[in-house]
Design a protein around this motif. Structure first.
Motif, mmCIF file in Angstrom:
data_model
loop_
_atom_site.group_PDB
_atom_site.id
_atom_site.type_symbol
_atom_site.label_atom_id
_atom_site.label_comp_id
_atom_site.label_asym_id
_atom_site.label_seq_id
_atom_site.Cartn_x
_atom_site.Cartn_y
_atom_site.Cartn_z
ATOM 1 N N ALA A 159 -12.267 -26.157 31.414
ATOM 2 C CA ALA A 159 -12.421 -24.845 32.038
ATOM 3 C C ALA A 159 -11.433 -23.844 31.455
ATOM 4 C CB ALA A 159 -12.226 -24.964 33.554
ATOM 5 N N ILE A 160 -10.188 -24.288 31.211
ATOM 6 C CA ILE A 160 -9.182 -23.397 30.605
ATOM 7 C C ILE A 160 -9.600 -23.005 29.193
ATOM 8 C CG2 ILE A 160 -6.778 -23.229 29.862
ATOM 9 C CD1 ILE A 160 -6.061 -25.126 32.189
ATOM 10 N N ASP A 161 -10.117 -23.980 28.446
ATOM 11 C CA ASP A 161 -10.570 -23.685 27.085
ATOM 12 C C ASP A 161 -11.727 -22.690 27.101
ATOM 13 O OD1 ASP A 161 -8.666 -25.461 26.232
ATOM 14 O OD2 ASP A 161 -10.075 -27.127 25.931
ATOM 15 N N ASP A 162 -12.694 -22.900 28.034
ATOM 16 C CA ASP A 162 -13.846 -21.996 28.107
ATOM 17 C C ASP A 162 -13.413 -20.595 28.497
ATOM 18 O OD1 ASP A 162 -15.524 -24.037 27.381
ATOM 19 O OD2 ASP A 162 -16.094 -24.546 29.451
ATOM 20 N N ALA A 163 -12.439 -20.483 29.421
ATOM 21 C CA ALA A 163 -11.967 -19.164 29.843
ATOM 22 C C ALA A 163 -11.266 -18.442 28.701
ATOM 23 C CB ALA A 163 -11.031 -19.315 31.041
ATOM 24 N N ALA A 164 -10.542 -19.204 27.861
ATOM 25 C CA ALA A 164 -9.808 -18.589 26.750
ATOM 26 C C ALA A 164 -10.682 -18.385 25.519
ATOM 27 C CB ALA A 164 -8.606 -19.442 26.381
ATOM 28 N N GLY A 165 -11.763 -19.127 25.446
ATOM 29 C CA GLY A 165 -12.623 -19.040 24.265
ATOM 30 C C GLY A 165 -12.124 -19.854 23.104
ATOM 31 N N ARG A 166 -11.131 -20.710 23.331
ATOM 32 C CA ARG A 166 -10.582 -21.579 22.275
ATOM 33 C C ARG A 166 -9.793 -22.693 22.946
ATOM 34 N NH1 ARG A 166 -5.119 -20.567 21.213
ATOM 35 N NH2 ARG A 166 -4.253 -18.760 22.338
ATOM 36 N N ARG A 167 -9.299 -23.637 22.142
ATOM 37 C CA ARG A 167 -8.490 -24.721 22.674
ATOM 38 C C ARG A 167 -7.127 -24.188 23.080
ATOM 39 N NH1 ARG A 167 -11.286 -29.266 24.144
ATOM 40 N NH2 ARG A 167 -12.820 -29.806 22.523
ATOM 41 N N ILE A 168 -6.670 -24.574 24.292
ATOM 42 C CA ILE A 168 -5.379 -24.146 24.808
ATOM 43 C C ILE A 168 -4.491 -25.380 24.969
ATOM 44 C CG2 ILE A 168 -4.166 -23.060 26.744
ATOM 45 C CD1 ILE A 168 -5.733 -21.107 25.069
ATOM 46 N N LYS A 212 0.929 -19.328 36.624
ATOM 47 C CA LYS A 212 1.551 -19.742 35.367
ATOM 48 C C LYS A 212 2.409 -20.985 35.531
ATOM 49 C CE LYS A 212 4.579 -18.097 31.647
ATOM 50 N NZ LYS A 212 5.343 -16.948 31.118
ATOM 51 N N GLU A 213 3.283 -21.027 36.524
ATOM 52 C CA GLU A 213 4.166 -22.181 36.713
ATOM 53 C C GLU A 213 3.359 -23.443 36.986
ATOM 54 O OE1 GLU A 213 7.322 -22.178 36.130
ATOM 55 O OE2 GLU A 213 7.270 -20.044 35.657
ATOM 56 N N ARG A 214 2.279 -23.313 37.759
ATOM 57 C CA ARG A 214 1.453 -24.489 38.048
ATOM 58 C C ARG A 214 0.696 -24.943 36.799
ATOM 59 N NH1 ARG A 214 -1.852 -23.174 43.412
ATOM 60 N NH2 ARG A 214 -2.249 -25.434 43.299
ATOM 61 N N LEU A 215 0.327 -23.999 35.920
ATOM 62 C CA LEU A 215 -0.320 -24.374 34.661
ATOM 63 C C LEU A 215 0.655 -25.121 33.755
ATOM 64 C CD1 LEU A 215 -2.394 -21.135 33.915
ATOM 65 C CD2 LEU A 215 -3.313 -23.433 34.334
ATOM 66 N N ILE A 216 1.910 -24.664 33.732
ATOM 67 C CA ILE A 216 2.926 -25.363 32.921
ATOM 68 C C ILE A 216 3.076 -26.801 33.399
ATOM 69 C CG2 ILE A 216 5.394 -25.427 32.371
ATOM 70 C CD1 ILE A 216 5.371 -22.366 32.430
ATOM 71 N N ARG A 217 3.132 -26.981 34.715
ATOM 72 C CA ARG A 217 3.269 -28.336 35.248
ATOM 73 C C ARG A 217 2.010 -29.163 34.949
ATOM 74 N NH1 ARG A 217 3.765 -30.330 41.522
ATOM 75 N NH2 ARG A 217 4.232 -32.521 41.031
ATOM 76 N N PHE A 218 0.857 -28.532 34.991
ATOM 77 C CA PHE A 218 -0.397 -29.242 34.694
ATOM 78 C C PHE A 218 -0.385 -29.766 33.253
ATOM 79 C CE2 PHE A 218 -4.602 -28.803 32.687
ATOM 80 C CZ PHE A 218 -5.276 -29.823 33.335
ATOM 81 N N PHE A 219 0.006 -28.931 32.304
ATOM 82 C CA PHE A 219 0.026 -29.374 30.906
ATOM 83 C C PHE A 219 1.089 -30.453 30.681
ATOM 84 C CE2 PHE A 219 -2.566 -25.658 30.127
ATOM 85 C CZ PHE A 219 -3.361 -26.049 29.070
#
Length: 303
Positions: free
Chosen positions: A231-240, A259-266
C-alpha cells in the motif's frame, strides 16, 4: 363519574319485609335527556345497592346488540364495590346508539330490563326502569316557502386562491438538498461518476489486515507487513524503503502525522524479513492494523 350523569335520575325503593328485600335501592343516571341525533351514543349508569351476601347473576344482564330497529346496546360493563354497613353497590355502565332518523323532535323510549340477584339460594328480580331521551332531526322536513326555486339552493362556497409558487420553491430546495447529499455519498463510496477516482490503497490494506488479525499467527503478521508495504509503494508510485520515509512524507503531507509510526514499522520489517536486530522493533499485528487504519483515515480526508 357520577357528576356526568345529572340529567335523569330514577329511584325505586323496596319496602317489602327485611328478610325478603335484600336489594335496597335502584338508581338510573343518564348524561342528559335531550339533544340527541341519529348515530349518537347515549351513556347511562344503573346503580344497585344490595346486601353484600347477594350475588348478581351475570346471565341476566342484557346482551349487546340490536334492541329494535331504532336502538342498539353497544356496550355494558359491571363494577362491584363495597359501600359499608354490609352493603355492596353494583355500577352497571350502559352505552346505547341511536339509529332512529327523526323527522321532528320527539322522545325515544329506552326499554327496561330485569336483573336477578341470588341470596342464600333464593332469587330476587330487580327491574331497571324505562326512560326516554329527546331526539332531533338533522334537517327540516318542509323548508320555508320561496317564490324562486333557486332560493332553495345555497351557492357553492368559493375556493380561496392558493400560492402555487411557495410549494414549488420548497420542493425545488428539498430536491437540491437531496441531490447534494446523494453526490456526497456517491463520492465517498466511489459510485459513478466518481468510480474512476484514485484508489484508496490504505483502506484496502486495512481491510486485508483486519482479516489477517483474526488468525493472529506469525504467518498472518508477515502477510500484514507485506500488505502494508504494498500500500505504501502504491501510494508513492515506487518502492519505498526505510531511508525513503522523509521523501515519502514530504511528497504526501497528509501522512506526516504518522511519520514516527512509519519509522517503527520499517524497523520492525527489517527485523522480521532481514533479521536485523533492533530493540523494540517487534511490531504486533494489532499495531500494524492500527497504523493501516490511521493511514486510511488520512488518505480519505485528503481526497
Amino acid at each position: 363519574m357520577r357528576a356526568r350523569f345529572l340529567a335523569l335520575s330514577f329511584l325505586f325503593a323496596f319496602v317489602a319485609a327485611p328478610a325478603a328485600a335484600e336489594v335496597k335501592s335502584v338508581r338510573l343516571y343518564a348524561e342528559r335527556g335531550f339533544g340527541f341525533f341519529v348515530g349518537d351514543l347515549v351513556n347511562a349508569r344503573l346503580e344497585i345497592v344490595a346486601d353484600s351476601a347477594s350475588r348478581l347473576q351475570s346471565a341476566s344482564l342484557p346482551r349487546p346488540g340490536a334492541l329494535d330497529y331504532r336502538l342498539d346496546l353497544r356496550d355494558i360493563r359491571v363494577r362491584e364495590e363495597p359501600v359499608g354497613d354490609g352493603l355492596t353497590r353494583w355500577n352497571i355502565d350502559l352505552v346505547y346508539q341511536i339509529f332512529y332518523v327523526a323527522l321532528d323532535v320527539r322522545d325515544l323510549q329506552i326499554p327496561p330490563f330485569a336483573l336477578r340477584f341470588l341470596h342464600e339460594g333464593e332469587t330476587e328480580t330487580v327491574r331497571a326502569p324505562a326512560w326516554a331521551i329527546g331526539v332531533s332531526p338533522l334537517r327540516e322536513v318542509l323548508p320555508q316557502r320561496r317564490d324562486d326555486p333557486t332560493d332553495y339552493m345555497r351557492p357553492d362556497r368559493g375556493v380561496a386562491p392558493s400560492d402555487a409558487a411557495t410549494p414549488a420553491i420548497r420542493a425545488g430546495a428539498f430536491v437540491a438538498l437531496a441531490l447534494g447529499a446523494l453526490a456526497l455519498v456517491a463520492h465517498d463510496r466511489g459510485w459513478p461518476p466518481f468510480h474512476r477516482r484514485r484508489a484508496r490503497v490504505f483502506a484496502a490494506a486495512a481491510r486485508r489486515i483486519a482479516i489477517l488479525t483474526k488468525r493472529g499467527d506469525e504467518a498472518a503478521r508477515r502477510a500484514a507487513m507485506l500488505a502494508l508495504h504494498r500500500a505504501i509503494d502504491d501510494a508513492a508510485g515506487r518502492r519505498i524503503f526505510a531511508e525513503d520515509i522523509d521523501a515519502f512524507v514530504a511528497g504526501h503531507a497528509e501522512f506526516a502525522v504518522a511519520k514516527e509510526r512509519l519509522i517503527r514499522f520499517f524497523a520492525s520489517s527489517r527485523a522480521l524479513f532481514f533479521g536485523v536486530a533492533d530493540a523494540g522493533a517487534d511490531l504486533p499485528l494489532g499495531e500494524i492494523l492500527s497504523l493501516a487504519r490511521s493511514l486510511a483515515a488520512q488518505e480519505r480526508s485528503a481526497r
